[in-house]
Design a protein around this motif. Structure first.
Motif, mmCIF file in Angstrom:
data_model
loop_
_atom_site.group_PDB
_atom_site.id
_atom_site.type_symbol
_atom_site.label_atom_id
_atom_site.label_comp_id
_atom_site.label_asym_id
_atom_site.label_seq_id
_atom_site.Cartn_x
_atom_site.Cartn_y
_atom_site.Cartn_z
ATOM 1 N N ASP A 7 0.817 -1.044 -0.220
ATOM 2 C CA ASP A 7 -0.241 -0.227 0.284
ATOM 3 C C ASP A 7 0.970 0.908 -0.088
ATOM 4 O O ASP A 7 2.200 0.773 0.351
ATOM 5 N N GLU A 8 0.369 2.757 -0.428
ATOM 6 C CA GLU A 8 0.741 3.714 -0.098
ATOM 7 C C GLU A 8 -0.021 4.819 0.949
ATOM 8 O O GLU A 8 -0.912 4.635 1.212
ATOM 9 N N SER A 9 1.326 5.970 0.989
ATOM 10 C CA SER A 9 0.902 7.094 1.849
ATOM 11 C C SER A 9 1.543 7.928 1.253
ATOM 12 O O SER A 9 3.142 7.967 1.343
ATOM 13 N N GLY A 10 0.902 9.103 1.099
ATOM 14 C CA GLY A 10 1.457 10.109 0.545
ATOM 15 C C GLY A 10 0.983 10.707 -1.214
ATOM 16 O O GLY A 10 0.471 9.610 -1.608
ATOM 17 N N THR A 11 1.962 11.597 -1.462
ATOM 18 C CA THR A 11 1.712 11.320 -3.329
ATOM 19 C C THR A 11 3.111 12.897 -3.688
ATOM 20 O O THR A 11 3.928 12.374 -2.890
ATOM 21 N N GLY A 12 3.006 12.864 -4.537
ATOM 22 C CA GLY A 12 4.498 13.371 -5.498
ATOM 23 C C GLY A 12 3.914 14.760 -5.510
ATOM 24 O O GLY A 12 4.826 15.247 -6.165
ATOM 25 N N GLN A 13 2.773 14.863 -5.419
ATOM 26 C CA GLN A 13 2.582 16.259 -5.485
ATOM 27 C C GLN A 13 3.911 17.417 -5.235
ATOM 28 O O GLN A 13 4.567 17.649 -3.684
ATOM 29 N N ASP A 117 11.787 20.519 -1.289
ATOM 30 C CA ASP A 117 11.072 21.938 -1.813
ATOM 31 C C ASP A 117 10.445 22.312 -2.828
ATOM 32 O O ASP A 117 12.427 22.674 -3.520
ATOM 33 N N GLY A 118 9.892 23.067 -3.607
ATOM 34 C CA GLY A 118 9.409 23.047 -4.373
ATOM 35 C C GLY A 118 9.744 23.091 -6.097
ATOM 36 O O GLY A 118 9.478 22.626 -7.032
ATOM 37 N N VAL A 119 9.758 21.051 -5.807
ATOM 38 C CA VAL A 119 10.964 19.875 -6.683
ATOM 39 C C VAL A 119 9.209 19.619 -7.339
ATOM 40 O O VAL A 119 8.556 18.599 -6.262
ATOM 41 N N VAL A 120 9.384 19.464 -8.279
ATOM 42 C CA VAL A 120 8.019 18.527 -9.187
ATOM 43 C C VAL A 120 8.355 17.191 -9.083
ATOM 44 O O VAL A 120 9.424 16.694 -10.089
ATOM 45 N N TYR A 121 7.526 16.385 -9.135
ATOM 46 C CA TYR A 121 7.853 14.977 -9.494
ATOM 47 C C TYR A 121 7.404 13.888 -9.997
ATOM 48 O O TYR A 121 5.903 14.388 -10.045
ATOM 49 N N PRO A 285 17.696 21.447 5.115
ATOM 50 C CA PRO A 285 16.756 21.222 4.264
ATOM 51 C C PRO A 285 17.538 21.458 2.951
ATOM 52 O O PRO A 285 18.178 22.792 2.857
ATOM 53 N N ARG A 286 17.539 20.863 1.550
ATOM 54 C CA ARG A 286 18.061 20.917 0.299
ATOM 55 C C ARG A 286 16.453 21.645 -0.689
ATOM 56 O O ARG A 286 15.590 21.180 -1.364
ATOM 57 N N ALA A 287 16.586 22.878 -1.182
ATOM 58 C CA ALA A 287 15.688 23.776 -1.445
ATOM 59 C C ALA A 287 15.265 23.125 -3.096
ATOM 60 O O ALA A 287 16.595 22.889 -3.408
ATOM 61 N N GLY A 288 14.831 23.691 -3.326
ATOM 62 C CA GLY A 288 14.787 22.233 -5.145
ATOM 63 C C GLY A 288 14.532 23.576 -5.924
ATOM 64 O O GLY A 288 14.976 25.273 -5.744
ATOM 65 N N SER A 289 14.727 23.161 -7.041
ATOM 66 C CA SER A 289 15.125 24.376 -8.161
ATOM 67 C C SER A 289 13.705 24.345 -9.228
ATOM 68 O O SER A 289 14.370 24.719 -10.108
ATOM 69 N N GLY A 290 13.080 23.665 -8.924
ATOM 70 C CA GLY A 290 11.468 23.703 -9.515
ATOM 71 C C GLY A 290 11.302 22.617 -10.653
ATOM 72 O O GLY A 290 10.496 22.499 -12.245
ATOM 73 N N ARG A 291 12.887 22.189 -11.130
ATOM 74 C CA ARG A 291 12.791 21.128 -12.276
ATOM 75 C C ARG A 291 11.619 19.850 -11.857
ATOM 76 O O ARG A 291 12.160 19.891 -10.598
ATOM 77 N N ARG A 292 12.168 19.517 -12.717
ATOM 78 C CA ARG A 292 11.760 17.412 -12.763
ATOM 79 C C ARG A 292 12.095 17.007 -11.844
ATOM 80 O O ARG A 292 13.210 16.968 -12.404
#
Length: 312
Positions: A7-13, A117-121, A285-292
């Motif tokens: 099963d799973e918990s959470g999302t890739g959002q 943070d802010g990374v698109v998965y 934390p390592r901040a995201g760059s907005g890339r996928r």
């Protein structure tokens, strides 16, 4: 024959640290159980549900008791509340559940992603990658026992279901030969209200692993509901039990695999932080760059328990 329930918990959002209910982790996992123990495991779990929910002790049809789910989400709410009685009941439920899994010769396996943070998965690819990795771990487990097995996934929707198992199907029917010979079929799907094994998998992932990972690896997200301080005792009390239930093995190059694997995109911390006593979430934390980000990118930070974790 062995069964593996996932099963799973959470999302890739995308994780937004400014949003209190933004989800910092995606956890996909479950447990294996020998076929000869399935019936006993089911009845043990039914009795545990009756003990936890007195209304189920009445003279009810078995189908009604099975359909009634004790959801991991409900236990998480109990841990966030101030009432000590509710917290004790929820902790007691999980302690007894893990004891049952140990008695019924079950093993635990999971893949956990901790988001930046802010990374698109790519949610679809992450789930499919996890299922493929868990099936590979299950294959190794079956090979050691010269046995066969079936993986049962919690059904989502037809589109997601097909994406989730296609990678396993192609590995089984590859021109280079079957890479999962001890799994006679690709993972099948079930509904948690009719599969007790999926109900247990939900509790493992949603009530223990996901909140424990959130408070351990994303504890810097102050005010985030998924990183509530009430989850710290969940990690410290129950993750050591899960650590003992892992099926871990060495790859030809000497690297350890299997069990609970963490890909920490924030602080690059090891999976051993879940099993340490107490586990401390440190590092910036390592901040995201907005890339996928794809599962292959995350694989570079996949980690295994460190020396403070239980021996494999």
């Amino acid at each position: 024959m062995y069964l593996c329930y996932i099963d799973e918990s959470g999302t890739g959002q995308t994780l937004n640290p400014a949003v209190p209910d933004s989800v910092p982790v995606l956890a996909i996992g479950g447990f294996t159980v020998p076929e000869r123990q399935v019936g006993a495991l089911a009845w043990d779990f039914i009795e545990l549900k009756k003990k936890f929910r007195p209304a189920l002790r009445k003279d009810l049809p078995l189908t009604q008791v099975v359909h009634h789910e004790v959801k991991g989400e409900s236990l998480r709410k109990s841990f966030r509340r101030k009432g000590r009685k509710q917290q004790r009941m929820a902790h007691g439920f999980l302690t007894h559940l893990l004891r049952i899994l140990e008695q019924r010769e079950c093993t635990v396996l999971a893949r956990i992603w901790v988001k930046q943070d802010g990374v698109v998965y790519d949610d679809t690819a992450m789930y499919a990658s996890a299922v493929s990795a868990l099936c590979a771990d299950f294959e190794h487990y079956l090979t050691e026992r010269s046995s066969s097995g079936i993986a049962v996934l919690d059904s989502r929707n037809p589109s997601d279901n097909s994406h989730n198992v296609h990678c396993v199907t192609t590995r089984k029917f590859s021109a280079d030969g079957d890479q999962l010979p001890h799994l006679p079929e690709s993972p099948v799907f079930g509904h948690s209200n009719t599969h007790l094994g999926l109900q247990i998998a939900d509790l493992l992932v949603s009530a223990v692993l996901a909140p424990s990972a959130a408070v351990t690896y994303a504890g810097d997200l102050h005010g985030n509901v998924h990183c509530d301080p009430g989850y710290v005792p969940v990690r410290d009390r129950h993750c050591p039990q899960i650590g003992k239930l892992q099926h871990r093995y060495q790859l030809p190059g000497g690297k350890w695999s299997g069990g609970v694997v963490v890909s920490d995109g924030r602080g690059r911390k090891s999976a051993g932080k879940l099993f340490a006593s107490p586990a401390v979430a440190d590092g910036a934390p390592r901040a995201g760059s907005g890339r996928r980000v794809s599962p292959s990118d995350l694989a570079t930070v996949a980690s295994v328990p460190d020396a403070s974790a239980p021996s494999p």
